[in-house]
Scaffold this active site. Structure first.
Site, PDB file in Angstrom:
ATOM      1  N   LYS A 283       0.750  -1.425   0.064  1.00  0.00           N
ATOM      2  CA  LYS A 283       0.045   0.004  -0.026  1.00  0.00           C
ATOM      3  C   LYS A 283       0.946   1.181  -0.034  1.00  0.00           C
ATOM      4  CE  LYS A 283      -3.985  -2.075   2.669  1.00  0.00           C
ATOM      5  NZ  LYS A 283      -5.050  -1.823   1.786  1.00  0.00           N
ATOM      6  N   ARG A 357     -10.201 -11.476   2.333  1.00  0.00           N
ATOM      7  CA  ARG A 357     -10.969 -12.631   1.833  1.00  0.00           C
ATOM      8  C   ARG A 357     -10.367 -13.984   2.000  1.00  0.00           C
ATOM      9  NH1 ARG A 357     -11.398  -9.271  -3.822  1.00  0.00           N
ATOM     10  NH2 ARG A 357     -11.051  -7.558  -2.145  1.00  0.00           N
TER      11      ARG A 357
HETATM   12  N1  BES Z   1      -7.940  -3.975   4.742  1.00  0.00           N
HETATM   13  C1  BES Z   1      -8.182  -3.560   3.357  1.00  0.00           C
HETATM   14  C2  BES Z   1      -9.392  -2.775   3.140  1.00  0.00           C
HETATM   15  C3  BES Z   1      -9.715  -1.397   3.779  1.00  0.00           C
HETATM   16  C4  BES Z   1      -9.690  -0.206   3.114  1.00  0.00           C
HETATM   17  C5  BES Z   1     -10.148  -1.362   5.246  1.00  0.00           C
HETATM   18  C6  BES Z   1      -9.628   0.881   3.731  1.00  0.00           C
HETATM   19  C7  BES Z   1     -10.094  -0.129   5.861  1.00  0.00           C
HETATM   20  C8  BES Z   1     -10.178   1.125   4.989  1.00  0.00           C
HETATM   21  C9  BES Z   1      -8.356  -4.819   2.565  1.00  0.00           C
HETATM   22  O1  BES Z   1      -7.169  -5.934   2.865  1.00  0.00           O
HETATM   23  C10 BES Z   1      -7.638  -4.267   1.061  1.00  0.00           C
HETATM   24  O2  BES Z   1      -6.542  -3.774   0.797  1.00  0.00           O
HETATM   25  N2  BES Z   1      -8.488  -4.242   0.157  1.00  0.00           N
HETATM   26  C11 BES Z   1      -8.200  -4.010  -1.297  1.00  0.00           C
HETATM   27  C12 BES Z   1      -8.520  -4.867  -2.163  1.00  0.00           C
HETATM   28  C13 BES Z   1      -8.125  -4.703  -3.480  1.00  0.00           C
HETATM   29  C14 BES Z   1      -6.652  -5.185  -3.661  1.00  0.00           C
HETATM   30  C15 BES Z   1      -8.829  -5.787  -4.256  1.00  0.00           C
HETATM   31  C16 BES Z   1      -8.801  -2.581  -1.525  1.00  0.00           C
HETATM   32  O3  BES Z   1      -9.985  -2.214  -0.873  1.00  0.00           O
HETATM   33  O4  BES Z   1      -8.471  -1.636  -1.877  1.00  0.00           O
HETATM   34 MN    MN Z   2      -5.329  -5.472   2.193  1.00  0.00          MN
END
Ligand code: BES
Ligand code: MN
Ligand code: ZN
Length: 503
Positions: A283, A357
């Site tokens: 990230k 997931r």
């Molecule tokens: N933990 C994150 C989602 C999240 C985002 C939680 C903002 C709280 C605040 C999750 O694991 C994630 O990174 N999701 C990705 C999925 C994508 C790579 C398909 C996302 O939402 O960007």
């Molecule tokens: Mn994630």
């Protein structure tokens, strides 16, 4: 917070402060600017009404929700102060609003150094429901997460009295209050877990906290490590855990009350990512610190199990938390890797940041293996749900309409906002892989739905609800009724949902 019910007349209640609700009875006007608030105090006590009559008639108040006015030495009242708090429109006023203003009253008074007060239950809401809302809302307001500040004031309300005349069945009101207190304390227990940064809330520590809590309330609790995860062939969970030096934890809490039928067996499965860097699909630095709350779903299940153990509904429940960090390292999984989940399904990893997931896939399947007949998961699963619903509604997904209806009723009762999202078969296209059964990331469009479609592959035909709490588990700013930080969303709905099976 000690809570008591009083059937006295409000004017006769001795307290540091009495709190009364102000409601706006104005009819909707055709033009907003022509609308004049018609404020009335929601207390059937002529003494209280006369004390506030001039203020309410003065035109100085807007009547907007959470507006406060503090009067000292109110004439004719035994209380030292009278806090007026607005609940907005009388017509729309509900338990949801009452929770908020109870929280706001707590926050307004505690910052003034006041430790106890008496809240006059507004007559418009049935007394038991009002008691629940006030006690739960007050607990929400009483929480502040600034433990690590040397200048923490640690101001809290220690004693709350609810003054009500609507129902003189004192025993029923005492019970409502005691139950709401259990729920409020459990919600704050969850918020404490979520608030801890990842160096102080590793999967191991989360497991220890679950064990300690379980011992206190009489739940069975097992915490398994990497060996068991591998032995169970939880290839999806392990694919995330393998990248971290911090050992993962598979937390299993069991509530098996004497006299409960074998079925239903409810499974509550939580995402427990104690820190989500994104892994190799790392990230951006901006805002990454917030990924300490990526275990909020898991913490919610631990708090819900606490409340359930104390409320003792006659239904069996298993709580499962899949806890791990998601880290980049020489051992971390890489985009393109193929993993075999516990169910046997093969998963092509497109994005290592879609890790929630993966751990839930095995958590849900494991719950079914343990015999769960109904499943609910809670997870900070996607940024996309925040795009779709913002910070006011959690996303709710279901593979079964009856299950959804039941959850929706629990939701409304608990005063939490959630909005149902679709899960049509057409979306399955999004997670098709050319080399495995499914991919773990369906791309940007409908991202919250793609994630839910992925989970659905593992819930299969078991009635299942998925709660995406990414936008609601953390308050981005403080509100009059709640501090900035962890919200504890979904716990109350989960507890109501579980209780709905107990008849
Ligand atoms: N933990 C994150 C989602 C999240 C985002 C939680 C903002 C709280 C605040 C999750 O694991 C994630 O990174 N999701 C990705 C999925 C994508 C790579 C398909 C996302 O939402 O960007
Ligand atoms: Mn994630
Ligand atoms: Zn995550």
């Amino acid at each position: 917070m000690k809570t008591t019910i009083s059937l006295s007349v409000p004017a006769e209640v001795e307290a540091e402060s009495l709190v009364a609700v102000v409601l706006d009875h104005a009819e909707p006007a055709p033009k907003e600017k022509d609308k004049k608030p018609q404020l009335k105090v929601a207390a059937a006590d002529p003494v209280v009404q006369s004390v506030v009559a001039d203020l309410l008639a003065s035109g100085e108040l807007t009547g907007k929700s959470c507006e406060t006015n503090l009067l000292h030495k109110p004439a004719g009242l035994k209380a030292k102060r009278l806090l007026l708090i607005s609940g907005g429109s009388a017509q729309k006023f509900s338990g949801y609003d009452l929770r908020r203003i109870a929280g706001a009253a707590v926050r307004a008074l505690k910052t003034r150094g006041i430790r106890s007060f008496a809240f006059v239950a507004p007559p418009g809401i049935p007394a038991e429901e009002a008691v629940r809302a006030i006690v739960e809302g007050a607990h929400v307001g009483n929480f502040d997460p600034d433990y690590y500040r040397s200048d923490r004031k640690d101001q809290k309300i220690d004693e709350l009295t609810i003054v009500t005349s609507g129902n003189t069945d004192k025993a029923a009101l005492d019970k409502a209050s005691a139950e709401a207190q259990i729920i409020g304390e459990s919600q704050n227990f969850t918020r404490d877990l979520v608030n801890e940064p990842s160096n102080r809330m590793t999967p191991t520590i989360l497991g220890e906290r679950a064990k300690k809590m379980s011992a206190e309330v009489g739940l069975k609790c097992e915490v398994y490590g990497a060996d068991k995860i591998k032995e169970l062939k939880m290839g999806a969970f392990w694919s995330v855990a393998q990248g971290s030096d911090e050992p993962p934890a598979l937390i299993v809490m069991r509530y098996e009350p004497a006299g409960a039928p074998e079925k239903p067996l409810l499974g509550l499965v939580g995402k427990g990512i104690t820190f989500d860097t994104g892994g190799i699909s790392i990230k951006p630095a901006d805002g990454m610190e917030k990924m300490k709350y990526d275990m909020a779903g898991g913490a919610t299940m631990i708090g819900a199990m606490r409340a359930i153990a104390l409320l003792k509904p006659k239904v069996k429940v298993i709580g499962i938390v899949c806890a791990t960090e998601n880290m980049p390292s020489g051992k971390a999984q890489k985009p393109g890797d193929v993993q075999i989940a516990m169910s046997g399904k093969s998963i092509e990893i497109i994005n290592t940041d879609a890790e929630g997931r993966l751990v839930l896939a095995d958590g849900l399947y494991y719950a079914r293996q343990l015999g769960c007949t109904h499943l609910v998961d809670a997870a900070t699963l996607t940024g996309a749900v925040v795009v779709a619903l913002g910070h006011n509604n959690a996303g709710i997904f279901a593979n079964d309409d009856d299950m959804y209806e039941r959850f929706h009723r629990a939701n409304a009762k608990a005063g939490e906002k959630m909005w149902r999202m679709p899960l049509d078969d057409e979306y399955k296209e999004q997670i098709r892989s050319s080399i495995a059964d499914i991919v773990n990331s369906g791309g940007r469009w409908g991202g919250a739905i793609n994630a839910a479609m992925f989970l659905k592959e593992f819930a299969e035909d078991t009635p299942w609800i998925h709660l995406d709490i990414a936008g609601t588990a953390w308050m981005e700013e403080q509100k009059p009724w709640i501090a900035k930080g962890p919200s504890g969303i979904a716990l109350r709905s989960l507890v109501e949902f579980v209780r709905s099976f107990a008849g």
